[in-house]
Write a protein that holds these residues in place. Sequence first.
Motif, PDB file in Angstrom:
ATOM      1  N   GLN A 641       1.016  -1.282  -0.183  1.00  0.00           N
ATOM      2  CA  GLN A 641       0.031   0.175   0.056  1.00  0.00           C
ATOM      3  C   GLN A 641       1.016   1.210  -0.018  1.00  0.00           C
ATOM      4  O   GLN A 641       1.942   1.330   0.475  1.00  0.00           O
ATOM      5  CB  GLN A 641      -0.971  -0.046   1.116  1.00  0.00           C
ATOM      6  CG  GLN A 641      -1.507  -1.216   1.451  1.00  0.00           C
ATOM      7  CD  GLN A 641      -2.644  -1.339   0.481  1.00  0.00           C
ATOM      8  OE1 GLN A 641      -3.710  -0.399   0.443  1.00  0.00           O
ATOM      9  NE2 GLN A 641      -2.821  -2.430  -0.078  1.00  0.00           N
ATOM     10  N   ASP A 642       0.283   2.404  -0.318  1.00  0.00           N
ATOM     11  CA  ASP A 642       0.935   3.490  -0.328  1.00  0.00           C
ATOM     12  C   ASP A 642       1.176   3.991   1.101  1.00  0.00           C
ATOM     13  O   ASP A 642       0.161   3.943   1.803  1.00  0.00           O
ATOM     14  CB  ASP A 642       0.396   4.660  -1.277  1.00  0.00           C
ATOM     15  CG  ASP A 642       0.127   4.409  -2.742  1.00  0.00           C
ATOM     16  OD1 ASP A 642       1.033   3.784  -3.046  1.00  0.00           O
ATOM     17  OD2 ASP A 642      -0.751   4.931  -3.368  1.00  0.00           O
ATOM     18  N   VAL A 643       2.424   4.310   1.384  1.00  0.00           N
ATOM     19  CA  VAL A 643       2.805   4.795   2.837  1.00  0.00           C
ATOM     20  C   VAL A 643       3.084   6.309   2.634  1.00  0.00           C
ATOM     21  O   VAL A 643       3.840   6.824   1.863  1.00  0.00           O
ATOM     22  CB  VAL A 643       3.942   4.303   3.289  1.00  0.00           C
ATOM     23  CG1 VAL A 643       4.054   4.689   4.699  1.00  0.00           C
ATOM     24  CG2 VAL A 643       3.999   2.715   3.164  1.00  0.00           C
ATOM     25  N   PRO A 644       1.883   7.241   3.274  1.00  0.00           N
ATOM     26  CA  PRO A 644       2.148   8.562   3.273  1.00  0.00           C
ATOM     27  C   PRO A 644       3.621   9.196   3.935  1.00  0.00           C
ATOM     28  O   PRO A 644       4.043   8.452   4.829  1.00  0.00           O
ATOM     29  CB  PRO A 644       1.145   9.130   4.016  1.00  0.00           C
ATOM     30  CG  PRO A 644      -0.013   8.049   4.263  1.00  0.00           C
ATOM     31  CD  PRO A 644       0.900   6.725   4.221  1.00  0.00           C
ATOM     32  N   ALA A 645       4.103  10.153   3.090  1.00  0.00           N
ATOM     33  CA  ALA A 645       5.318  10.554   3.599  1.00  0.00           C
ATOM     34  C   ALA A 645       5.388  10.948   4.873  1.00  0.00           C
ATOM     35  O   ALA A 645       6.446  10.842   5.795  1.00  0.00           O
ATOM     36  CB  ALA A 645       6.045  11.679   2.846  1.00  0.00           C
ATOM     37  N   TRP A 646       4.219  11.583   5.514  1.00  0.00           N
ATOM     38  CA  TRP A 646       4.223  12.193   6.906  1.00  0.00           C
ATOM     39  C   TRP A 646       4.187  11.304   7.659  1.00  0.00           C
ATOM     40  O   TRP A 646       4.939  11.288   9.006  1.00  0.00           O
ATOM     41  CB  TRP A 646       3.051  12.907   6.933  1.00  0.00           C
ATOM     42  CG  TRP A 646       1.729  12.438   6.516  1.00  0.00           C
ATOM     43  CD1 TRP A 646       0.957  12.332   5.421  1.00  0.00           C
ATOM     44  CD2 TRP A 646       0.902  11.836   7.635  1.00  0.00           C
ATOM     45  NE1 TRP A 646      -0.131  12.033   5.521  1.00  0.00           N
ATOM     46  CE2 TRP A 646      -0.240  11.362   6.890  1.00  0.00           C
ATOM     47  CE3 TRP A 646       0.865  11.328   8.733  1.00  0.00           C
ATOM     48  CZ2 TRP A 646      -1.036  10.398   7.309  1.00  0.00           C
ATOM     49  CZ3 TRP A 646       0.170  10.565   9.296  1.00  0.00           C
ATOM     50  CH2 TRP A 646      -0.985  10.010   8.592  1.00  0.00           C
ATOM     51  N   LEU A 647       3.716   9.976   7.278  1.00  0.00           N
ATOM     52  CA  LEU A 647       3.553   8.852   8.525  1.00  0.00           C
ATOM     53  C   LEU A 647       5.013   8.308   8.272  1.00  0.00           C
ATOM     54  O   LEU A 647       5.483   7.989   9.484  1.00  0.00           O
ATOM     55  CB  LEU A 647       2.790   7.827   7.787  1.00  0.00           C
ATOM     56  CG  LEU A 647       2.382   6.708   8.700  1.00  0.00           C
ATOM     57  CD1 LEU A 647       1.778   7.181  10.250  1.00  0.00           C
ATOM     58  CD2 LEU A 647       1.456   5.577   8.109  1.00  0.00           C
ATOM     59  N   GLU A 648       5.601   8.231   7.353  1.00  0.00           N
ATOM     60  CA  GLU A 648       6.832   7.671   7.493  1.00  0.00           C
ATOM     61  C   GLU A 648       7.690   8.510   8.258  1.00  0.00           C
ATOM     62  O   GLU A 648       8.685   8.078   8.937  1.00  0.00           O
ATOM     63  CB  GLU A 648       7.776   7.440   5.922  1.00  0.00           C
ATOM     64  CG  GLU A 648       7.422   6.315   5.630  1.00  0.00           C
ATOM     65  CD  GLU A 648       8.009   6.241   4.172  1.00  0.00           C
ATOM     66  OE1 GLU A 648       8.099   4.974   3.776  1.00  0.00           O
ATOM     67  OE2 GLU A 648       8.109   7.316   3.471  1.00  0.00           O
ATOM     68  N   GLU A 649       7.739   9.889   8.316  1.00  0.00           N
ATOM     69  CA  GLU A 649       8.189  10.758   8.775  1.00  0.00           C
ATOM     70  C   GLU A 649       7.963  10.563  10.554  1.00  0.00           C
ATOM     71  O   GLU A 649       9.199  10.389  11.262  1.00  0.00           O
ATOM     72  CB  GLU A 649       8.028  12.365   8.834  1.00  0.00           C
ATOM     73  CG  GLU A 649       9.055  12.636   7.773  1.00  0.00           C
ATOM     74  CD  GLU A 649       8.618  14.309   7.071  1.00  0.00           C
ATOM     75  OE1 GLU A 649       7.983  15.058   7.937  1.00  0.00           O
ATOM     76  OE2 GLU A 649       8.801  14.167   6.087  1.00  0.00           O
ATOM     77  N   ILE A 650       6.821  10.431  10.808  1.00  0.00           N
ATOM     78  CA  ILE A 650       6.468  10.191  12.374  1.00  0.00           C
ATOM     79  C   ILE A 650       7.059   8.852  12.644  1.00  0.00           C
ATOM     80  O   ILE A 650       7.819   8.853  13.675  1.00  0.00           O
ATOM     81  CB  ILE A 650       4.858  10.372  12.453  1.00  0.00           C
ATOM     82  CG1 ILE A 650       4.476  11.655  11.991  1.00  0.00           C
ATOM     83  CG2 ILE A 650       4.785   9.722  13.796  1.00  0.00           C
ATOM     84  CD1 ILE A 650       2.883  11.642  12.102  1.00  0.00           C
TER      85      ILE A 650
END
Length: 703
Positions: A641-650
């Motif tokens: 699934q797509d992983v939002p960049a902001w989530l990766e950052e968190i």
Amino acid sequence: MGDEDWEAEIVKPHMSSYVPVFEKDRYSSGANGDTFNRTPASSSDAGESNKREATSTMGGFGVGKGFGNRGFSNSKFEEGDSSGFWRESNNDCEDNQTRSRGFSKRGGYQDGNDSEASGSSRRGGRGSFRGCHAGFGLGSPSNEYEQDEGTQRSGGLFGSRRPALSDTGNGDTYPSRGGGASGRGGYKGLNEEVVTGSGKNSWKSEAEGGESGDTQGPKVTYIPPPPPEDEDSIFAHYQTGINFDKYDTILVEVSGHDAPPAILTFEEANLCQTLNKNIAKAGYTKLTPVQKYSIPIILAGRDLMACAQTGSGKTAAFLLPILAHMMQDGITASRFKELQEPECIIVAPTRELINQIYLEARKFSFGTCVRAVVIYGGTQLGHSIRQIVQGCNILCATPGRLMDIISKEKIGLRQVKYLVLDEADRMLDMGFGPEMKKLISCPGMPTKEQRQTLMFSATFPEEIQRLAGEFLKSNYLFVAVGQVGGACRDVQQSVLQVGQYSKREKLVEILRNIGDERTMVFVETKKKADFIATFLCQEKISTTSIHGDREQREREQALGDFRCGKCPVLVATSVAARGLDIENVQHVINFDLPSTIDEYVHRIGRTGRCGNTGRAISFFDPESDSHLAQPLVKVLSDAQQDVPAWLEEIAFSTYVPGFSGSTRGNVFASVDTRKNFQSKNTLNTGGFSSSQAPNPVDDESWD
Ligand SMILES: Nc1ncnc2c1ncn2[C@@H]1O[C@H](COP(=O)(O)OP(=O)(O)OP(=O)(O)O)[C@@H](O)[C@H]1O
């Protein structure tokens, strides 16, 4: 935790925001009137009517409570006092825990449940809410789902999860349920059982009510309607989806010694004619991977721990071979007897799920002399007993009711050949684990060497696998279909960053876009389930709700209304997270993310079942959900699934050293915890074609 500060938005002291009886009557669609939203007679006065309605239920809800200090944002509610309703708890678990521990932080909030002192006081609380139709439902810790919902979040065994809610020092939470710590009779089930003050009986059931003699409070009289008897209803099923054939490409690992080879077709299982007929009538033409592997293993008499993605047919994977054995053994028709001795006991953590398993057992045993029976809390005990005494080969039960019935000597365990734990990780965690241990040490229960023990789930944390060893023969086999604990790939997952105060607006926006498609909205607390259901009703979105403080009758009605499409939106707590197989659930919305990633996997698995596609949308509030960022990124990426960049950052910024060096953390079992026992040539695919199989097994899988 991730709550919108929703409690604070209920304003008037003593005013229920829950859909009250008034509304029920007003918009009623029938005697039960259990759904929350019907189109109002006149939409223009809906807001006003809600005010009136809410006020009208004051008596039913608010006795002795004060809550809410901020206005409902759309001014349907007004300024209230600040006596701290929200402090009572902000999740079901804390309801449970708070009650159990007697925390003093509740401020002005009190109800009949507040006291842990006795079952009767709790039940008194429950009674006081009946008027508002399961309204804020704080009255029933004896409800099965108190335990379920509570302990789901209390899975404090796992380091990577939310801080453990393990009871420390209160002596009144799970271990006491497991027997002995409370000194109040040795057993405290927070589902249908209630601790008694007498200590005379280890397993007292609320369901007994007056029947038990020494329990007090209202008797549980609910007798669930019998399921339809006609063949069409028994075999009713939904279609497999476009991705059903893709199951064949999922990698399967079997570990343990001397695993029998998988089968490719139902014919290879050599089942009797009646079973084959039933399989065909159920619309099954092809085995799913978990069935291909589990059926021969169970037929070979081996113990099994099987982990396969949600909605991939685990129920039939254990029912069919058990029934086949029973038929081979020439099981005799069950007869009326005061003490029944079933050959098979199946336990599951929720009432609705065990009922569903029972219906599957009834379907596959149709036309045989095998009789399946279901018993669960929240229903009249006498009814359970009447079902049992008529004959019982397969007993489907929730743990509390099972132990109760055993203590009443209506069920003998000597003949048990098969013990099945569905949602096994849940059945073995701190919530139910002690009860399960009690079950296997009950007088008469065959030892693990003498019985066959089968465990199934979509998630199997390592710690639980280790606990499971106590229940299983040492040579048990472990089947892992795909990633242990991974999400079903047929569910398109998206995660939106939504702050707590924007959640409702976003929810309405999404639901309006979705239209009439069936949607489950998960929230973290029972009260919030009521609140959001009410809110959606006000927005004229047909909604019902299910959670552990609703009466069993209401729970079943809510599920029925959702299943039949009368209410396309079901707001639920974790009571509905596991196992429920409801046709056409196209969307799951995590209004609140759950506290553990396993729960997330189960929740989103209510859609995308049996090869059908589905969508899951989760509201991620960085304020409260950061701890989930890493495992969430892992689950998303494993499921492509797509992983939002902001989530990766968190996820990156909340990286905890020792968290396994990956975003997964310790969330998933790597596969079989008995890594040393691995036999070498056990890597297969469900479709026996490793070349075409994608490789869902990541670096943490063993070997
Ligand atoms: N071989 C099959 N062919 C067609 N349909 C099947 C087959 N096996 C199972 N099903 C159907 O797939 C659906 C999901 O099955 P089931 O509820 O057993 O899934 P599960 O793996 O136990 O899911 P969960 O992890 O959510 O409990 C059910 O409607 C079931 O009848």
